[in-house]
Design a protein around this motif. Structure first.
Motif, PDB file in Angstrom:
ATOM      1  N   ASN A   1     -21.456  14.242  33.820  1.00  0.00           N
ATOM      2  CA  ASN A   1     -22.300  13.685  32.774  1.00  0.00           C
ATOM      3  C   ASN A   1     -23.754  14.061  33.056  1.00  0.00           C
ATOM      4  OD1 ASN A   1     -23.651  12.184  30.858  1.00  0.00           O
ATOM      5  ND2 ASN A   1     -22.577  10.268  31.283  1.00  0.00           N
ATOM      6  N   ILE A   2     -24.087  15.293  32.727  1.00  0.00           N
ATOM      7  CA  ILE A   2     -25.383  15.853  33.107  1.00  0.00           C
ATOM      8  C   ILE A   2     -26.542  15.150  32.402  1.00  0.00           C
ATOM      9  CG2 ILE A   2     -26.730  17.987  33.245  1.00  0.00           C
ATOM     10  CD1 ILE A   2     -24.184  17.873  35.012  1.00  0.00           C
ATOM     11  N   SER A   3     -26.342  14.738  31.157  1.00  0.00           N
ATOM     12  CA  SER A   3     -27.404  14.052  30.410  1.00  0.00           C
ATOM     13  C   SER A   3     -27.640  12.618  30.869  1.00  0.00           C
ATOM     14  CB  SER A   3     -27.071  14.016  28.912  1.00  0.00           C
ATOM     15  OG  SER A   3     -27.325  15.243  28.307  1.00  0.00           O
ATOM     16  N   ARG A   4     -26.685  12.049  31.634  1.00  0.00           N
ATOM     17  CA  ARG A   4     -26.692  10.612  31.965  1.00  0.00           C
ATOM     18  C   ARG A   4     -26.595   9.770  30.690  1.00  0.00           C
ATOM     19  NH1 ARG A   4     -28.569  14.525  35.669  1.00  0.00           N
ATOM     20  NH2 ARG A   4     -28.586  13.641  37.736  1.00  0.00           N
ATOM     21  N   PHE A   5     -25.982  10.349  29.653  1.00  0.00           N
ATOM     22  CA  PHE A   5     -25.656   9.620  28.432  1.00  0.00           C
ATOM     23  C   PHE A   5     -24.737   8.460  28.795  1.00  0.00           C
ATOM     24  CE2 PHE A   5     -22.548   9.058  24.992  1.00  0.00           C
ATOM     25  CZ  PHE A   5     -23.343   8.943  23.866  1.00  0.00           C
ATOM     26  N   CYS A   6     -24.931   7.312  28.161  1.00  0.00           N
ATOM     27  CA  CYS A   6     -24.056   6.171  28.440  1.00  0.00           C
ATOM     28  C   CYS A   6     -23.916   5.320  27.194  1.00  0.00           C
ATOM     29  CB  CYS A   6     -24.606   5.337  29.591  1.00  0.00           C
ATOM     30  SG  CYS A   6     -23.503   3.998  30.099  1.00  0.00           S
ATOM     31  N   SER A   7     -22.665   5.196  26.725  1.00  0.00           N
ATOM     32  CA  SER A   7     -22.379   4.419  25.528  1.00  0.00           C
ATOM     33  C   SER A   7     -21.053   3.700  25.718  1.00  0.00           C
ATOM     34  CB  SER A   7     -22.309   5.339  24.300  1.00  0.00           C
ATOM     35  OG  SER A   7     -21.643   4.705  23.225  1.00  0.00           O
ATOM     36  N   ALA A   8     -21.086   2.377  25.647  1.00  0.00           N
ATOM     37  CA  ALA A   8     -19.847   1.606  25.765  1.00  0.00           C
ATOM     38  C   ALA A   8     -18.879   1.960  24.643  1.00  0.00           C
ATOM     39  CB  ALA A   8     -20.170   0.111  25.736  1.00  0.00           C
ATOM     40  N   GLU A   9     -19.416   2.242  23.464  1.00  0.00           N
ATOM     41  CA  GLU A   9     -18.570   2.618  22.330  1.00  0.00           C
ATOM     42  C   GLU A   9     -17.873   3.959  22.609  1.00  0.00           C
ATOM     43  OE1 GLU A   9     -18.910   3.482  17.505  1.00  0.00           O
ATOM     44  OE2 GLU A   9     -20.702   3.003  18.679  1.00  0.00           O
ATOM     45  N   TYR A  10     -18.617   4.892  23.175  1.00  0.00           N
ATOM     46  CA  TYR A  10     -18.034   6.195  23.516  1.00  0.00           C
ATOM     47  C   TYR A  10     -16.931   6.020  24.561  1.00  0.00           C
ATOM     48  CZ  TYR A  10     -17.744  11.147  24.791  1.00  0.00           C
ATOM     49  OH  TYR A  10     -17.280  12.436  25.031  1.00  0.00           O
ATOM     50  N   ASP A  11     -17.208   5.241  25.596  1.00  0.00           N
ATOM     51  CA  ASP A  11     -16.212   5.016  26.643  1.00  0.00           C
ATOM     52  C   ASP A  11     -14.936   4.403  26.066  1.00  0.00           C
ATOM     53  OD1 ASP A  11     -18.159   5.940  28.347  1.00  0.00           O
ATOM     54  OD2 ASP A  11     -17.996   4.278  29.768  1.00  0.00           O
ATOM     55  N   ALA A  12     -15.098   3.442  25.162  1.00  0.00           N
ATOM     56  CA  ALA A  12     -13.938   2.778  24.572  1.00  0.00           C
ATOM     57  C   ALA A  12     -13.132   3.734  23.695  1.00  0.00           C
ATOM     58  CB  ALA A  12     -14.390   1.572  23.751  1.00  0.00           C
ATOM     59  N   LEU A  13     -13.815   4.576  22.948  1.00  0.00           N
ATOM     60  CA  LEU A  13     -13.113   5.534  22.087  1.00  0.00           C
ATOM     61  C   LEU A  13     -12.388   6.575  22.919  1.00  0.00           C
ATOM     62  CD1 LEU A  13     -12.572   6.287  19.142  1.00  0.00           C
ATOM     63  CD2 LEU A  13     -14.647   7.696  19.189  1.00  0.00           C
ATOM     64  N   HIS A  14     -12.992   6.977  24.027  1.00  0.00           N
ATOM     65  CA  HIS A  14     -12.303   7.930  24.905  1.00  0.00           C
ATOM     66  C   HIS A  14     -11.054   7.295  25.511  1.00  0.00           C
ATOM     67  CE1 HIS A  14     -11.407  10.532  28.340  1.00  0.00           C
ATOM     68  NE2 HIS A  14     -11.936  11.485  27.587  1.00  0.00           N
ATOM     69  N   ALA A  15     -11.133   6.032  25.860  1.00  0.00           N
ATOM     70  CA  ALA A  15      -9.951   5.334  26.375  1.00  0.00           C
ATOM     71  C   ALA A  15      -8.842   5.311  25.330  1.00  0.00           C
ATOM     72  CB  ALA A  15     -10.325   3.910  26.795  1.00  0.00           C
ATOM     73  N   GLN A  16      -9.219   5.209  24.063  1.00  0.00           N
ATOM     74  CA  GLN A  16      -8.237   5.251  22.978  1.00  0.00           C
ATOM     75  C   GLN A  16      -7.603   6.641  22.893  1.00  0.00           C
ATOM     76  OE1 GLN A  16      -9.805   3.985  19.172  1.00  0.00           O
ATOM     77  NE2 GLN A  16      -8.105   4.927  18.050  1.00  0.00           N
ATOM     78  N   LEU A  17      -8.405   7.685  23.054  1.00  0.00           N
ATOM     79  CA  LEU A  17      -7.872   9.052  23.046  1.00  0.00           C
ATOM     80  C   LEU A  17      -6.817   9.232  24.126  1.00  0.00           C
ATOM     81  CD1 LEU A  17      -7.944  12.057  22.140  1.00  0.00           C
ATOM     82  CD2 LEU A  17      -9.818  12.374  23.784  1.00  0.00           C
ATOM     83  N   ALA A  18      -7.082   8.671  25.298  1.00  0.00           N
ATOM     84  CA  ALA A  18      -6.184   8.849  26.437  1.00  0.00           C
ATOM     85  C   ALA A  18      -4.807   8.239  26.203  1.00  0.00           C
ATOM     86  CB  ALA A  18      -6.816   8.249  27.690  1.00  0.00           C
ATOM     87  N   THR A  19      -4.680   7.332  25.255  1.00  0.00           N
ATOM     88  CA  THR A  19      -3.394   6.676  25.011  1.00  0.00           C
ATOM     89  C   THR A  19      -2.807   7.029  23.642  1.00  0.00           C
ATOM     90  OG1 THR A  19      -4.502   4.699  24.144  1.00  0.00           O
ATOM     91  CG2 THR A  19      -3.978   4.737  26.501  1.00  0.00           C
TER      92      THR A  19
END
Length: 569
Positions: free
Chosen positions: A489-507
């Motif tokens: 994560n080179i930008s140090r971007f941080c979004s709880a919404e992004y993290d949650a959506l990625h968790a949805q992708l994983a399943t």
């Protein structure tokens, strides 16, 4: 996924199988020496300690994964008998485990057996919290790795995982020999110079000498699993210089056999090809030239362990700022001068495969007036008449860094000019590619440390599923002193919404739904200012006209089938 071959004059992608030419009935090492040049010089041969493509690809000559992607983007077995699926029983019906069956008889180059213990060790090595593993996203969601016997590996996941091919798949997730790296776990990982420079592998070649940022000398692996391969007894892998010199050394002088990543203007490539000694090859994968925006404060007055850690950036997270910066760029001109047919305008972080290429944004038209109006409306104006706008009293002055390369320096100069027209002042900086992409935790100049406001580079991912790649923007993947400055994560971007959506992708199992979520994640990354995409780049390299067996692969390491390379008679 269709593979695209670009034509450069008379050049075309070489895609024929070489099995008949380099068959098992011929002698290993029969064709003498092959010479490879990467103008971004490898600095380490352990891809778990470097996010640089140059290091991953150099290492792929030596260390290998259980499976990888071929030139069509298809997953193929490598050190395993087959690719596990639900249909063949290798992936559990509930999608919580995958079982790999290692091909019997594979040996490490030192003559010892390759076993499941090596695979489990690699998982333990990369997931150690003190190790600073650059490829840890490959193991997201893994709960354990089991070894029922010497040739069986079971990867268990914390929850249903419809795409279980992150661990041990592709050039970014190869297997390390447990015996060699046993004392290199955790905080000791970066200290193991001998192991990181000279890994024991199962690949076609063995490291004889490694001089970081300079040259690697390799020889044919006498214990390689395929009789008669590799055809070359010796590999000289030269690093450094620039893309133009690399291209000339293959297509004009014939000094080298393969040149990687010829980031050169189209007319320069055509002139080199006219010399008649080499052939350029290109194909479009997910490679994108982009500008990363720092979400932390790189102020030099901060201590070395505070820069690029303390949040927020003084102004780059303001949507008016990063959207105006994007709007002021003429991407069509950048493509024309930098890449020609080997480039396309893109507004996306992940432009390929086609199913995940979002159509949300249109950034193809430059709009300087619109960018100025956007900043004016946000109250970001020049209050002291020096030509530079301020936000909350902070001038929009930025350091914009990239690796040393003629195309990138041309891009920097143009973008600096365009941004000056909207009241943004930019200091340009370029760093040797070997250092910039080297991953040395002691260097202040790596792209991971990001001691600047903006930095430009390109990277890609193995295969056609972007799940692991999209994990690069998860909050916990930011490089920091605690991770020895490794992390994606080179930008140090941080979004709880992004993290949650990625968790949805994983399943998510359905291919259409996966593609839809991937597009949404791409759109969040761009619309929330993690980066400014510029050019969807074709991967352009060149090989000598006497080198056979080259099959350009935009979905894995370009050196993926080096065991098949041979000298044309």
């Amino acid at each position: 996924m269709k593979h695209i071959a670009l034509m450069f004059g008379s050049a075309a992608l070489v895609g024929m199988s070489t099995m008949a030419v380099a068959g098992g009935h011929e002698a290993r090492g029969r064709d003498g020496e092959v010479k490879i040049i990467y103008w971004q010089a490898p600095s380490i041969l352990n891809p778990f300690l470097s996010g640089g493509t140059k290091d991953v690809e150099a290492a792929s000559l030596v260390i290998e994964p259980l499976a990888r992607y071929n030139e069509k983007g298809e997953l193929v077995p490598w050190l395993a008998d087959s690719v596990p699926t639900v249909a063949n029983g290798g992936v559990s019906a509930d999608l919580t485990s995958i079982t790999w069956n290692i091909t019997p008889g594979i040996m490490w180059s030192d003559g010892t057996p390759f076993t499941s213990a090596d695979v489990k060790f690699t998982y333990d090595y990369c997931t150690d919290p003190d190790g600073g593993c650059a490829q840890v996203t490959k193991f997201n969601g893994v709960s354990s790795v089991e070894t029922p016997d010497a040739l069986t590996v079971v990867v268990n996941f914390e929850q249903q995982t419809p795409f279980p091919y992150g661990p041990f798949v592709g050039g970014e997730s190869p297997i390390l020999q447990a015996a060699q790296f046993a004392d290199c776990v955790g905080a000791k990982a970066s200290e193991c110079t001998e192991e990181n420079f000279n890994p024991v592998g199962t690949g076609a070649y063995v490291v004889d000498e490694f001089r970081p940022n300079d040259v690697i000398v390799l020889s044919a692996n006498d214990n390689y699993r395929e009789a008669g391969k590799p055809a070359f007894a010796k590999v000289t892998f030269k690093g450094g210089g620039d893309a133009a010199a690399a291209g000339r050394s293959v297509m004009e002088t014939g000094e080298y056999d393969y040149a990687w990543n010829l980031q050169l203007a189209p007319d320069v490539i055509a002139q080199m090809e006219a010399a008649g000694k080499g052939t350029p090859v290109a194909g479009f994968g997910p490679l994108v030239e982009r500008i990363m925006l720092n979400h932390t404060n790189p102020d030099p007055s901060l201590g070395p362990d505070e820069r690029a850690v303390i949040r927020p950036h003084p102004f780059l997270q303001d949507p008016a700022v990063y959207k105006a910066l994007s709007l002021a760029i003429d991407r069509e001109l950048l493509v024309e001068i930098g890449y020609g047919k080997a480039g396309k305008v893109t507004c996306n972080w992940v432009p390929a495969p086609a199913a995940v290429n979002s159509d949300t944004f249109d950034c193809s038209t430059q709009d300087i007036a619109g960018a100025n109006a956007m900043l004016d409306a946000a109250g970001i104006v020049d209050t002291d008449g020096d030509g530079v706008r301020e936000k909350d009293g902070v001038p929009l002055r930025m350091t914009y860094q990239t690796s040393t390369n003629a195309v990138r320096q041309d891009f920097q100069a143009l973008i600096k000019q365009w941004w000056s027209e909207i009241g943004v002042d930019v200091e340009l900086r370029n760093i040797s590619a070997s250092v910039f992409f080297g991953g040395d935790p002691g260097s202040p100049d790596t792209f991971q440390k990001f001691y600047a406001d903006l930095e430009m580079y390109a990277n890609t991912f193995n295969g056609t599923d972007p799940q692991s790649y999209l994990a690069n923007l998860l909050c916990d993947k930011a490089p920091s002193p605690a991770s020895q400055w490794q992390g994606e994560n080179i930008s140090r971007f941080c979004s709880a919404e992004y993290d949650a959506l990625h968790a949805q992708l994983a399943t998510t199992a359905d291919a259409g739904e996966r593609a839809s979520i991937a597009r949404q994640l791409n759109d969040m990354a761009v619309s929330e200012g993690a980066m400014i995409p510029l050019v969807h780049r074709g991967r352009l390299s060149a090989h000598s006209n006497t080198l056979g067996g080259v099959v350009l692969n935009v979905w894995d390491s370009e050196l993926w089938n080096a065991a098949d390379w041979h000298r044309l008679k």
